[in-house]
Design a protein around this motif. Structure first.
Motif, PDB file in Angstrom:
ATOM      1  N   ASN A  41       0.757  -1.309   0.122  1.00 35.90           N
ATOM      2  CA  ASN A  41       0.091   0.118  -0.021  1.00 35.90           C
ATOM      3  C   ASN A  41       0.860   1.408  -0.024  1.00 35.90           C
ATOM      4  N   TYR A  42       1.638   1.290  -0.988  1.00 33.50           N
ATOM      5  CA  TYR A  42       2.608   2.612  -1.034  1.00 33.50           C
ATOM      6  C   TYR A  42       1.591   3.670  -1.617  1.00 33.50           C
ATOM      7  N   ARG A  43       1.714   4.728  -0.848  1.00 37.76           N
ATOM      8  CA  ARG A  43       1.203   6.003  -1.337  1.00 37.76           C
ATOM      9  C   ARG A  43       1.844   7.202  -1.658  1.00 37.76           C
ATOM     10  N   THR A  44       1.550   7.986  -2.591  1.00 36.45           N
ATOM     11  CA  THR A  44       2.276   9.328  -2.768  1.00 36.45           C
ATOM     12  C   THR A  44       1.706   9.972  -2.007  1.00 36.45           C
ATOM     13  N   PRO A  45       2.589  11.407  -1.427  1.00 32.59           N
ATOM     14  CA  PRO A  45       1.820  11.932  -0.459  1.00 32.59           C
ATOM     15  C   PRO A  45       0.916  12.971  -1.319  1.00 32.59           C
ATOM     16  N   GLY A  46       0.196  13.596  -0.463  1.00 39.18           N
ATOM     17  CA  GLY A  46      -0.819  14.701  -0.867  1.00 39.18           C
ATOM     18  C   GLY A  46      -2.295  14.265  -1.776  1.00 39.18           C
ATOM     19  N   ARG A  47      -2.991  14.913  -1.969  1.00 38.32           N
ATOM     20  CA  ARG A  47      -4.255  14.462  -2.824  1.00 38.32           C
ATOM     21  C   ARG A  47      -4.123  14.422  -4.191  1.00 38.32           C
ATOM     22  N   GLY A  48      -4.815  13.505  -4.864  1.00 37.84           N
ATOM     23  CA  GLY A  48      -4.685  13.171  -6.163  1.00 37.84           C
ATOM     24  C   GLY A  48      -3.380  12.169  -6.745  1.00 37.84           C
ATOM     25  N   GLY A  49      -2.845  11.594  -5.727  1.00 41.12           N
ATOM     26  CA  GLY A  49      -1.696  11.003  -5.900  1.00 41.12           C
ATOM     27  C   GLY A  49      -2.030   9.424  -6.304  1.00 41.12           C
ATOM     28  N   GLY A  50      -1.231   8.712  -6.202  1.00 42.73           N
ATOM     29  CA  GLY A  50      -1.607   7.288  -6.736  1.00 42.73           C
ATOM     30  C   GLY A  50      -1.100   6.323  -5.688  1.00 42.73           C
ATOM     31  N   GLU A  51      -1.623   4.922  -5.667  1.00 42.70           N
ATOM     32  CA  GLU A  51      -1.205   4.215  -4.655  1.00 42.70           C
ATOM     33  C   GLU A  51      -0.934   2.916  -5.655  1.00 42.70           C
ATOM     34  N   ILE A  52       0.025   2.125  -4.718  1.00 42.88           N
ATOM     35  CA  ILE A  52       0.256   0.529  -5.271  1.00 42.88           C
ATOM     36  C   ILE A  52       0.039  -0.271  -4.224  1.00 42.88           C
ATOM     37  N   ASP A  53      -0.627  -1.296  -4.636  1.00 40.23           N
ATOM     38  CA  ASP A  53      -0.957  -2.051  -3.582  1.00 40.23           C
ATOM     39  C   ASP A  53       0.048  -3.071  -3.215  1.00 40.23           C
ATOM     40  N   LEU A  54       0.923  -3.551  -3.896  1.00 40.46           N
ATOM     41  CA  LEU A  54       2.153  -4.261  -3.563  1.00 40.46           C
ATOM     42  C   LEU A  54       3.433  -3.775  -4.477  1.00 40.46           C
ATOM     43  N   VAL A  55       4.705  -3.644  -3.765  1.00 37.34           N
ATOM     44  CA  VAL A  55       5.775  -3.498  -4.493  1.00 37.34           C
ATOM     45  C   VAL A  55       6.584  -4.693  -4.265  1.00 37.34           C
ATOM     46  N   MET A  56       6.975  -5.433  -5.124  1.00 41.74           N
ATOM     47  CA  MET A  56       7.579  -6.618  -5.046  1.00 41.74           C
ATOM     48  C   MET A  56       9.058  -6.543  -6.017  1.00 41.74           C
ATOM     49  N   ARG A  57      10.090  -7.591  -5.637  1.00 43.25           N
ATOM     50  CA  ARG A  57      11.122  -7.889  -6.315  1.00 43.25           C
ATOM     51  C   ARG A  57      11.210  -9.226  -6.922  1.00 43.25           C
ATOM     52  N   ALA A  58      11.293  -9.477  -8.221  1.00 40.04           N
ATOM     53  CA  ALA A  58      11.176 -10.699  -8.976  1.00 40.04           C
ATOM     54  C   ALA A  58      12.663 -11.043  -8.694  1.00 40.04           C
ATOM     55  N   PRO A  59      12.837 -12.574  -8.840  1.00 37.37           N
ATOM     56  CA  PRO A  59      14.119 -13.281  -8.281  1.00 37.37           C
ATOM     57  C   PRO A  59      15.077 -12.532  -9.303  1.00 37.37           C
ATOM     58  N   GLY A  60      14.779 -11.975 -10.789  1.00 45.02           N
ATOM     59  CA  GLY A  60      15.991 -11.682 -11.432  1.00 45.02           C
ATOM     60  C   GLY A  60      16.336 -10.064 -11.134  1.00 45.02           C
ATOM     61  N   GLY A  61      15.737  -9.407 -10.147  1.00 47.87           N
ATOM     62  CA  GLY A  61      15.857  -8.116  -9.741  1.00 47.87           C
ATOM     63  C   GLY A  61      14.813  -7.029 -10.299  1.00 47.87           C
ATOM     64  N   THR A  62      14.015  -7.498 -10.986  1.00 48.63           N
ATOM     65  CA  THR A  62      13.067  -6.608 -11.600  1.00 48.63           C
ATOM     66  C   THR A  62      12.188  -6.091 -10.427  1.00 48.63           C
ATOM     67  N   LEU A  63      11.854  -4.705 -10.720  1.00 49.61           N
ATOM     68  CA  LEU A  63      10.897  -4.345  -9.405  1.00 49.61           C
ATOM     69  C   LEU A  63       9.297  -4.452 -10.105  1.00 49.61           C
ATOM     70  N   VAL A  64       8.572  -5.035  -9.377  1.00 45.76           N
ATOM     71  CA  VAL A  64       7.215  -5.107  -9.767  1.00 45.76           C
ATOM     72  C   VAL A  64       6.049  -4.492  -9.162  1.00 45.76           C
ATOM     73  N   PHE A  65       5.325  -3.780  -9.743  1.00 44.78           N
ATOM     74  CA  PHE A  65       4.495  -2.920  -9.113  1.00 44.78           C
ATOM     75  C   PHE A  65       3.107  -3.672  -9.580  1.00 44.78           C
ATOM     76  N   VAL A  66       2.457  -4.117  -8.321  1.00 45.16           N
ATOM     77  CA  VAL A  66       1.214  -4.980  -8.622  1.00 45.16           C
ATOM     78  C   VAL A  66      -0.048  -4.311  -8.111  1.00 45.16           C
ATOM     79  N   GLU A  67      -1.043  -4.177  -8.980  1.00 42.64           N
ATOM     80  CA  GLU A  67      -2.417  -3.983  -8.668  1.00 42.64           C
ATOM     81  C   GLU A  67      -3.415  -5.251  -8.402  1.00 42.64           C
ATOM     82  N   VAL A  68      -3.966  -5.059  -7.400  1.00 38.62           N
ATOM     83  CA  VAL A  68      -4.674  -6.426  -6.900  1.00 38.62           C
ATOM     84  C   VAL A  68      -6.457  -5.851  -7.023  1.00 38.62           C
ATOM     85  N   ARG A  69      -6.948  -6.660  -7.897  1.00 41.25           N
ATOM     86  CA  ARG A  69      -8.372  -6.527  -8.086  1.00 41.25           C
ATOM     87  C   ARG A  69      -9.211  -7.777  -7.904  1.00 41.25           C
TER      88      ARG A  69
END
Length: 130
Positions: A41-69
């Motif tokens: 639940n990473y959120r940007t500060p202030g109004r009108g920002g965004g949120e990321i449900d999960l920030v993950m790291r894949a085994p190869g090092g890739t940063l994965v931003f995950v939206e859960v629906r």
């Protein structure tokens, strides 16, 4: 094997409780697949920002931003179809903010974990930042 049942969790639960249950199920699924949780639940500060449900790291090092629906069924296009252009834009905004903490940003991608009933679908590279 049913990992989780949205309909069972949804019965009488608030939206927040259902959302947390869906994120828990998605997180467990991604951890079993070898990803590592960096933030929830990473959120940007202030109004009108965004949120990321999960920030993950894949085994190869890739940063994965995950939206859960989650949806009880696939009607009206289902869970994955509910991640429209506006939601994508807000996730990308939050991801750009998150990446400011990195001197050299790693490779990244945007995934969606769609939960419908007891089915979990992990869509890798569901959309692009551009």
């Amino acid at each position: 094997m049913a990992l989780w049942n949205f309909n069972r969790a949804a019965a009488g639960a608030t939206t927040r409780v259902r959302g947390t249950a869906a994120e828990d199920a998605a997180l467990a699924h991604l951890l079993r697949a070898g990803l590592t949780l960096l933030e929830r639940n990473y959120r940007t500060p202030g109004r009108g920002g965004g949120e990321i449900d999960l920030v993950m790291r894949a085994p190869g090092g890739t940063l994965v931003f995950v939206e859960v629906r989650a949806r009880g069924s696939a009607t009206h296009g289902g869970a994955a179809a509910s991640v429209g252009a506006n939601k994508q834009r807000r996730i990308v905004l939050a991801a750009r903010h998150y990446l400011l903490r990195h001197r050299q940003p790693p490779p990244c991608r945007f995934d969606v974990v769609a939960i419908e009933g007891d089915r979990i679908e992990w869509i890798k590279g569901a959309f692009d930042a551009g």
